[in-house]
Design a protein around this motif. Structure first.
Motif, PDB file in Angstrom:
ATOM      1  N   PHE A 175       0.759  -1.205   0.036  1.00 46.56           N
ATOM      2  CA  PHE A 175      -0.060  -0.036   0.050  1.00 46.56           C
ATOM      3  C   PHE A 175       0.701   1.377   0.018  1.00 46.56           C
ATOM      4  O   PHE A 175       1.748   1.433   0.722  1.00 46.56           O
ATOM      5  N   CYS A 176       0.145   2.241  -0.862  1.00 51.19           N
ATOM      6  CA  CYS A 176       0.820   3.603  -0.928  1.00 51.19           C
ATOM      7  C   CYS A 176      -0.325   4.718  -0.816  1.00 51.19           C
ATOM      8  O   CYS A 176      -1.166   4.197  -1.433  1.00 51.19           O
ATOM      9  N   ARG A 177       0.178   5.885  -0.546  1.00 52.06           N
ATOM     10  CA  ARG A 177      -0.797   6.744  -0.371  1.00 52.06           C
ATOM     11  C   ARG A 177      -0.945   7.487  -1.943  1.00 52.06           C
ATOM     12  O   ARG A 177      -2.072   7.683  -2.261  1.00 52.06           O
ATOM     13  N   ARG A 178       0.109   7.431  -2.706  1.00 49.61           N
ATOM     14  CA  ARG A 178       0.078   7.872  -4.070  1.00 49.61           C
ATOM     15  C   ARG A 178       1.388   7.369  -4.876  1.00 49.61           C
ATOM     16  O   ARG A 178       2.300   6.912  -3.939  1.00 49.61           O
ATOM     17  N   ARG A 179       1.309   7.163  -5.966  1.00 49.27           N
ATOM     18  CA  ARG A 179       2.538   6.636  -6.638  1.00 49.27           C
ATOM     19  C   ARG A 179       3.485   7.679  -7.102  1.00 49.27           C
ATOM     20  O   ARG A 179       3.169   8.638  -7.387  1.00 49.27           O
ATOM     21  N   CYS A 180       4.755   7.347  -6.611  1.00 52.74           N
ATOM     22  CA  CYS A 180       5.803   8.261  -6.815  1.00 52.74           C
ATOM     23  C   CYS A 180       6.083   8.413  -8.383  1.00 52.74           C
ATOM     24  O   CYS A 180       5.890   7.426  -9.001  1.00 52.74           O
ATOM     25  N   SER A 181       6.831   9.469  -8.690  1.00 55.98           N
ATOM     26  CA  SER A 181       6.778   9.536 -10.192  1.00 55.98           C
ATOM     27  C   SER A 181       7.567   8.699 -10.827  1.00 55.98           C
ATOM     28  O   SER A 181       7.612   8.358 -12.057  1.00 55.98           O
ATOM     29  N   TYR A 182       8.642   8.196 -10.237  1.00 56.82           N
ATOM     30  CA  TYR A 182       9.716   7.249 -10.749  1.00 56.82           C
ATOM     31  C   TYR A 182       9.489   5.727 -10.323  1.00 56.82           C
ATOM     32  O   TYR A 182      10.085   5.013 -10.825  1.00 56.82           O
ATOM     33  N   CYS A 183       8.469   5.415  -9.558  1.00 55.95           N
ATOM     34  CA  CYS A 183       8.261   3.960  -9.039  1.00 55.95           C
ATOM     35  C   CYS A 183       7.464   3.179 -10.165  1.00 55.95           C
ATOM     36  O   CYS A 183       6.135   3.303 -10.353  1.00 55.95           O
ATOM     37  N   ASP A 184       7.834   1.795 -10.140  1.00 58.25           N
ATOM     38  CA  ASP A 184       7.252   0.772 -10.926  1.00 58.25           C
ATOM     39  C   ASP A 184       7.008  -0.396 -10.058  1.00 58.25           C
ATOM     40  O   ASP A 184       6.863  -1.443 -10.396  1.00 58.25           O
ATOM     41  N   PHE A 185       6.836  -0.207  -8.626  1.00 56.18           N
ATOM     42  CA  PHE A 185       6.856  -1.279  -7.997  1.00 56.18           C
ATOM     43  C   PHE A 185       5.283  -1.769  -7.885  1.00 56.18           C
ATOM     44  O   PHE A 185       4.570  -1.050  -8.320  1.00 56.18           O
ATOM     45  N   ALA A 186       5.340  -3.237  -7.353  1.00 55.00           N
ATOM     46  CA  ALA A 186       3.888  -3.585  -7.209  1.00 55.00           C
ATOM     47  C   ALA A 186       3.260  -2.866  -5.964  1.00 55.00           C
ATOM     48  O   ALA A 186       3.541  -3.305  -4.963  1.00 55.00           O
ATOM     49  N   ILE A 187       2.369  -2.066  -6.218  1.00 54.68           N
ATOM     50  CA  ILE A 187       1.671  -1.157  -5.241  1.00 54.68           C
ATOM     51  C   ILE A 187       0.357  -1.061  -5.454  1.00 54.68           C
ATOM     52  O   ILE A 187      -0.203  -1.227  -6.288  1.00 54.68           O
ATOM     53  N   ALA A 188      -0.461  -0.878  -4.283  1.00 52.99           N
ATOM     54  CA  ALA A 188      -1.952  -0.543  -4.277  1.00 52.99           C
ATOM     55  C   ALA A 188      -2.126   0.684  -3.717  1.00 52.99           C
ATOM     56  O   ALA A 188      -1.788   0.746  -2.546  1.00 52.99           O
ATOM     57  N   ALA A 193       9.823   2.801   6.010  1.00 55.39           N
ATOM     58  CA  ALA A 193       8.619   3.902   6.594  1.00 55.39           C
ATOM     59  C   ALA A 193       8.870   4.878   5.700  1.00 55.39           C
ATOM     60  O   ALA A 193       9.931   5.433   5.198  1.00 55.39           O
ATOM     61  N   ASN A 194       7.742   5.646   5.471  1.00 52.33           N
ATOM     62  CA  ASN A 194       7.875   6.944   5.008  1.00 52.33           C
ATOM     63  C   ASN A 194       7.920   8.059   6.121  1.00 52.33           C
ATOM     64  O   ASN A 194       7.088   7.816   7.213  1.00 52.33           O
ATOM     65  N   PRO A 195       8.707   9.070   5.684  1.00 48.49           N
ATOM     66  CA  PRO A 195       9.132  10.170   6.920  1.00 48.49           C
ATOM     67  C   PRO A 195       7.649  10.663   7.645  1.00 48.49           C
ATOM     68  O   PRO A 195       7.723  10.852   8.970  1.00 48.49           O
ATOM     69  N   GLY A 209       8.897  -4.788   3.340  1.00 48.24           N
ATOM     70  CA  GLY A 209       9.294  -3.774   2.657  1.00 48.24           C
ATOM     71  C   GLY A 209       7.903  -3.501   1.640  1.00 48.24           C
ATOM     72  O   GLY A 209       6.884  -3.993   1.865  1.00 48.24           O
ATOM     73  N   GLY A 210       8.141  -2.496   0.794  1.00 48.26           N
ATOM     74  CA  GLY A 210       7.024  -2.121   0.227  1.00 48.26           C
ATOM     75  C   GLY A 210       7.326  -1.640  -1.393  1.00 48.26           C
ATOM     76  O   GLY A 210       8.272  -1.479  -1.728  1.00 48.26           O
ATOM     77  N   GLY A 211       6.103  -0.599  -1.520  1.00 51.56           N
ATOM     78  CA  GLY A 211       5.069  -0.061  -0.702  1.00 51.56           C
ATOM     79  C   GLY A 211       5.309   0.656   0.514  1.00 51.56           C
ATOM     80  O   GLY A 211       6.516   1.013   0.511  1.00 51.56           O
ATOM     81  N   THR A 212       4.543   0.612   1.307  1.00 49.68           N
ATOM     82  CA  THR A 212       4.689   1.478   2.647  1.00 49.68           C
ATOM     83  C   THR A 212       4.354   0.791   3.800  1.00 49.68           C
ATOM     84  O   THR A 212       3.359   1.066   4.224  1.00 49.68           O
ATOM     85  N   PRO A 213       5.265  -0.264   4.349  1.00 45.02           N
ATOM     86  CA  PRO A 213       4.783  -0.920   5.613  1.00 45.02           C
ATOM     87  C   PRO A 213       4.476   0.084   6.783  1.00 45.02           C
ATOM     88  O   PRO A 213       3.715  -0.338   7.679  1.00 45.02           O
ATOM     89  N   HIS A 223       6.503  13.442  -6.496  1.00 45.26           N
ATOM     90  CA  HIS A 223       5.130  13.216  -5.947  1.00 45.26           C
ATOM     91  C   HIS A 223       5.090  12.424  -4.495  1.00 45.26           C
ATOM     92  O   HIS A 223       4.546  11.599  -4.404  1.00 45.26           O
ATOM     93  N   ARG A 224       6.259  12.640  -3.983  1.00 43.91           N
ATOM     94  CA  ARG A 224       6.361  12.243  -2.564  1.00 43.91           C
ATOM     95  C   ARG A 224       5.343  12.761  -1.796  1.00 43.91           C
ATOM     96  O   ARG A 224       4.834  14.043  -2.071  1.00 43.91           O
ATOM     97  N   VAL A 225       4.787  12.338  -0.736  1.00 40.88           N
ATOM     98  CA  VAL A 225       3.748  12.926   0.156  1.00 40.88           C
ATOM     99  C   VAL A 225       4.403  13.587   1.364  1.00 40.88           C
ATOM    100  O   VAL A 225       3.416  14.068   2.059  1.00 40.88           O
TER     101      VAL A 225
END
Ligand code: SF4
Length: 377
Positions: A10-23, A98-100, A63-67, A135-137
């Motif tokens: 899970f992530c709040r939004r997709r970062c501009s460079y990211c191609d990971f498997a996220i929701a 973790a995201n800051p 790992g993630g995503g955003t654990p 596009h970081r939150v």
């Protein structure tokens, strides 16, 4: 089964460079996620067989995503699940990414109390303009605050992620970011060069010509400045993208680089038993439905050939300070090594050759030269 990875998508939004498997989710189904991981474990336990017998977990990595979007109560219950089901070795390493903006005094204290002893913080940059472009939150000062809060809470090890090699014109200065971050005392730094991955906003901007990644010499200059800044601060550059204070290397990632078996749980997670690599369904919704119906979420697997094993050993060995044994004298592989030693791209250290920072900039070319030389290196 000494190394376990859990992919939290899970992530709040997709970062501009990211191609990971996220929701991307505004509300994270934290409890449901933890339940599915428990179920996946139950489904695969008998298949894991010998890997789960008489083995305790040495490293557990979320790992993630955003654990850090998981509720601390759910994260703690999952750690307790592994403790009860498998058991931990003495002094296990338990990491969450973790995201800051998810770090505050309360979350840091709860993670610590639940058994987490290492946090990998996705700082990426301290520039507001760069973070917006990515596009970081989180805000620019959140990275500094996050490290300080985690240290105050008593985390044994705090790592920060930074990105360099950003488009010119953004005004990014990763070495200056690093100097500011070093003042709050991280134990470990992961510095990644920006890459343009297909399907990302960055790839679209790049195709339209609205952004341009820096030329190779500018990229190399930034990489070497990061290396020098961290070397001066007492960090060991122990893998192409990773730097640690003494005794603070990532034990989990070292297990990957050393080719050790590991179990991956969650959507898109990979597992390796020493011979076969398998991977799970990538999308959270399909993964979830499959596990809930009582079916193994395997998407595919491959038996590594002897050539693949050798190539991985060479590539992973040269990615790290551990290096690889040199080819026999007089062979074509030896000629490649001698030339690279002369250029300062490899160094001879005891019984191994290892890449220098200049060599890491040419890692793919070095591995290719070694594997295409007639004796296969
Ligand atoms: S937070 Fe990490 S995983 Fe999520 S979109 Fe950004 S880079 Fe990708």
């Amino acid at each position: 089964m000494r190394h376990v990875y859990v992919h939290v998508p899970f992530c709040r939004r997709r970062c501009s460079y990211c191609d990971f498997a996220i929701a991307v989710r505004r509300t994270v189904p934290s409890e449901r996620f933890v339940e599915r991981i428990r179920q996946e474990w139950a489904l695969r336990r008998s298949a894991l067989g010998a890997q789960t017998r008489d083995a305790e977990i040495e490293t557990l990595y979320f790992g993630g995503g955003t654990p850090s979007l998981l509720h601390p109560r759910d994260l703690t219950s999952l750690i307790a699940f592994f403790r009860d089901e498998v058991g931990f070795a003495a002094n296990p390493e338990i990491t969450i990414e973790a995201n800051p903006d998810d770090v505050d005094g309360m979350s840091a204290a709860l993670w610590c109390r639940g058994g987490v002893n290492r946090v990998s913080l996705g700082v990426q940059s301290l520039s507001a303009a760069v973070l917006e472009w990515m596009h970081r939150v989180h805000e620019s000062e959140d990275g500094l605050k996050g490290v300080a809060l985690l240290k105050d809470a008593g985390l044994a090890s705090v790592s920060v992620d930074l990105i360099f090699g950003l488009p010119e014109g953004l005004g990014a200065d990763p070495a200056d970011d690093l100097r500011r971050l070093l003042e709050v005392g991280p134990d470990h730094v992961s510095a990644y060069g920006l890459t343009v991955e297909a399907g990302t906003p960055l790839a679209r901007w790049s195709a339209r010509g609205t952004v341009a990644v820096p030329p190779d010499d500018a990229y190399a200059g930034e990489f070497l400045r990061v290396h020098e800044t961290l070397a001066e601060a007492g960090f060991e550059h122990y893998e192409v993208s990773n730097f640690a204070r003494p005794g603070r290397r990532s034990r989990h990632n070292q297990a990957y680089w050393r080719g050790r078996p590991y179990v991956g749980l969650g959507p898109s997670a990979h597992s390796f038993d020493g011979a076969v690599r398998r991977w799970n369904l990538r999308e959270w919704a399909r993964y979830e439905a499959t596990v809930r119906s009582g079916t193994d979420p395997r998407d595919g697997d491959e038996l590594l050939t002897a050539e693949q094993v050798d190539l991985e050993r060479l590539y992973l060995g040269l990615r790290t300070r551990e290096g690889v044994p040199p080819p026999a004298p007089g062979t074509p592989g030896d000629q490649v090594v001698q030339a690279a030693l002369g250029q300062g791209w490899l160094a001879l250290e005891g019984a191994v050759v290892r890449a220098t920072p200049e060599g890491w900039l040419r890692l793919d070319a070095l591995v290719s030269a070694l594997t295409t030389s007639p004796d296969g290196g």
